[in-house]
Design a protein around this motif. Structure first.
Motif, PDB file in Angstrom:
ATOM      1  N   PRO A 106       0.815  -1.223   0.000  1.00 15.56           N
ATOM      2  CA  PRO A 106       0.000   0.000   0.000  1.00 15.56           C
ATOM      3  C   PRO A 106       0.848   1.271   0.000  1.00 15.56           C
ATOM      4  N   GLN A 107       2.074   1.166   0.522  1.00 19.41           N
ATOM      5  CA  GLN A 107       2.949   2.338   0.592  1.00 19.41           C
ATOM      6  C   GLN A 107       3.447   2.775  -0.782  1.00 19.41           C
ATOM      7  N   ALA A 108       3.345   1.899  -1.765  1.00 17.96           N
ATOM      8  CA  ALA A 108       3.837   2.246  -3.100  1.00 17.96           C
ATOM      9  C   ALA A 108       3.062   3.426  -3.681  1.00 17.96           C
ATOM     10  N   LYS A 109       1.816   3.573  -3.282  1.00 17.31           N
ATOM     11  CA  LYS A 109       1.001   4.656  -3.826  1.00 17.31           C
ATOM     12  C   LYS A 109       1.353   6.018  -3.241  1.00 17.31           C
ATOM     13  N   VAL A 110       2.063   6.026  -2.120  1.00 17.28           N
ATOM     14  CA  VAL A 110       2.379   7.297  -1.458  1.00 17.28           C
ATOM     15  C   VAL A 110       3.882   7.484  -1.277  1.00 17.28           C
ATOM     16  N   HIS A 111       4.676   6.785  -2.098  1.00 17.83           N
ATOM     17  CA  HIS A 111       6.124   6.790  -1.881  1.00 17.83           C
ATOM     18  C   HIS A 111       6.808   8.080  -2.317  1.00 17.83           C
ATOM     19  N   LYS A 112       6.178   8.877  -3.180  1.00 14.21           N
ATOM     20  CA  LYS A 112       6.844  10.051  -3.736  1.00 14.21           C
ATOM     21  C   LYS A 112       7.295  10.993  -2.627  1.00 14.21           C
ATOM     22  N   GLY A 113       8.568  11.403  -2.746  1.00  8.20           N
ATOM     23  CA  GLY A 113       9.161  12.249  -1.726  1.00  8.20           C
ATOM     24  C   GLY A 113       9.857  11.463  -0.645  1.00  8.20           C
ATOM     25  N   PHE A 114       9.650  10.148  -0.635  1.00  4.75           N
ATOM     26  CA  PHE A 114      10.250   9.295   0.389  1.00  4.75           C
ATOM     27  C   PHE A 114      11.176   8.233  -0.211  1.00  4.75           C
ATOM     28  N   SER A 115      11.338   8.257  -1.527  1.00  9.31           N
ATOM     29  CA  SER A 115      12.095   7.182  -2.180  1.00  9.31           C
ATOM     30  C   SER A 115      13.300   7.743  -2.919  1.00  9.31           C
ATOM     31  N   ALA A 116      14.325   6.913  -3.009  1.00  8.23           N
ATOM     32  CA  ALA A 116      15.550   7.306  -3.716  1.00  8.23           C
ATOM     33  C   ALA A 116      16.069   6.119  -4.515  1.00  8.23           C
ATOM     34  N   GLY A 117      17.369   5.934  -4.528  1.00  5.91           N
ATOM     35  CA  GLY A 117      17.980   4.916  -5.378  1.00  5.91           C
ATOM     36  C   GLY A 117      17.560   3.496  -5.083  1.00  5.91           C
ATOM     37  N   SER A 118      17.420   3.149  -3.815  1.00  6.54           N
ATOM     38  CA  SER A 118      17.081   1.762  -3.476  1.00  6.54           C
ATOM     39  C   SER A 118      15.701   1.390  -4.001  1.00  6.54           C
ATOM     40  N   TYR A 119      14.739   2.314  -3.896  1.00  5.84           N
ATOM     41  CA  TYR A 119      13.401   2.056  -4.439  1.00  5.84           C
ATOM     42  C   TYR A 119      13.455   1.890  -5.949  1.00  5.84           C
ATOM     43  N   LYS A 120      14.171   2.771  -6.616  1.00  2.76           N
ATOM     44  CA  LYS A 120      14.269   2.705  -8.077  1.00  2.76           C
ATOM     45  C   LYS A 120      14.939   1.420  -8.522  1.00  2.76           C
ATOM     46  N   ASP A 121      16.000   1.022  -7.815  1.00  3.59           N
ATOM     47  CA  ASP A 121      16.713  -0.210  -8.182  1.00  3.59           C
ATOM     48  C   ASP A 121      15.807  -1.427  -8.055  1.00  3.59           C
ATOM     49  N   LEU A 122      15.067  -1.486  -6.969  1.00  2.00           N
ATOM     50  CA  LEU A 122      14.262  -2.683  -6.698  1.00  2.00           C
ATOM     51  C   LEU A 122      12.994  -2.758  -7.536  1.00  2.00           C
ATOM     52  N   THR A 123      12.536  -1.624  -8.033  1.00  2.00           N
ATOM     53  CA  THR A 123      11.283  -1.638  -8.794  1.00  2.00           C
ATOM     54  C   THR A 123      11.483  -1.504 -10.296  1.00  2.00           C
ATOM     55  N   ARG A 124      12.716  -1.473 -10.755  1.00  2.00           N
ATOM     56  CA  ARG A 124      12.980  -1.207 -12.173  1.00  2.00           C
ATOM     57  C   ARG A 124      12.286  -2.203 -13.082  1.00  2.00           C
ATOM     58  N   VAL A 125      12.244  -3.475 -12.705  1.00  2.00           N
ATOM     59  CA  VAL A 125      11.670  -4.489 -13.595  1.00  2.00           C
ATOM     60  C   VAL A 125      10.274  -4.929 -13.160  1.00  2.00           C
TER      61      VAL A 125
END
Length: 277
Positions: free
Chosen positions: A197-216
């Motif tokens: 559920p946190q994926a919908k409100v992640h903006k402003g709280f995410s950086a490289g680790s989020y991008k790396d793990l969600t790329r695919v």
């Protein structure tokens, strides 16, 4: 030589463009979408559309379609493929393809080699294809046997001529076992991770680790479902491994066992350092 490419998506289209950019070979290409065929001719990605009248001119045929479609295409066209031609598939699993295609090739006296280009993007389709996609990438080959050294040398030279930096030769069984870990599990985990559920409100709280793990996480569900089901024994085994590891972290926190949690984290960190050496 004359090279035929079946399937003009990201991988097939990039193969065409890489061959055109790096060699003097002629490229015939085919896609189920006739509009893509026309566009590929217009933009110079292929010299002509591959069809039943010119397929027997091809020295190499690269199959860049879904696994089941690969087998179906080879069954349908085997009788018009030139003897001693080399057919290489570019799919993400090998056992389900190679077992059937080796037999077809033997019957009609051409060569079949399983292949898997280790390159890609999180976009799909011909419009994203490019001539440099395979630069410095590895190509995995799964031949029926390794006795024909001359053919393997020729195939390796061809593959490297279009940008690949290395070729790895293995068995279909070993390929599927390892690829379940290096590719398929990563797609499963990434796809499941964004269901929080946190994926919908992640903006402003995410950086490289989020991008790396969600790329695919964004993927072609039709293709990946087919790949997963054809390699489900190996993939289920890898999912079991990661689930068991996650449970260990969870239980350490539930039991307020900081020492165990620290040990688990250190073990994972040390494993990564060891792997990277």
């Amino acid at each position: 030589m004359i090279i035929g490419v079946v399937g003009l998506g990201l991988i097939g289209g990039s193969l065409c463009k890489a061959i055109k950019a790096n060699t003097e070979h002629t490229v015939f290409g085919y896609d189920l979408d006739s509009a893509i065929n026309s566009y590929a001719v217009m933009d110079g990605g292929i010299d002509a559309v591959l069809n039943d009248n010119n397929i027997n001119e091809c020295d190499y045929i690269l199959l860049s379609v879904y696994p089941k479609a690969t087998v179906e295409y080879l069954k349908e066209k085997a009788h018009i493929i030139k003897k001693d031609a080399v057919v290489i598939d570019c799919g993400g699993i090998k056992r389900g393809i190679c077992e059937q295609c080796f037999e077809i090739a033997d019957e009609f006296e051409f060569h079949f080699i399983g292949g898997h280009p280790m390159a890609g993007l999180h976009h799909s389709g011909y419009k994203y294809s490019n001539a440099t996609l395979f630069n410095d990438a590895s190509m995995i080959l799964t031949p029926k046997d390794t006795d024909d050294i001359n053919m393997l040398q020729d195939v390796t030279a061809f593959i490297k001529s279009i940008g690949f930096s290395s070729v790895t030769v293995t068995t279909p069984e070993k390929h599927d076992e390892i690829i379940a870990f290096t590719s398929q599990l990563a797609h499963v985990v990434s796809n499941a991770y964004v269901k929080s559920p946190q994926a919908k409100v992640h903006k402003g709280f995410s950086a490289g680790s989020y991008k790396d793990l969600t790329r695919v996480a964004k993927l072609n569900e039709n293709m990946w479902a087919e790949l997963f089901m054809l390699n489900k024994d190996n993939l289920i085994n890898e999912i079991d491994h990661i689930v068991n590891s996650l449970v260990q972290y969870k239980e350490a926190m539930m039991n307020d066992d900081t020492e165990l949690l620290r040990a688990l984290l250190k073990n994972g960190s040390d494993r990564k350092k060891e792997i990277d050496k």
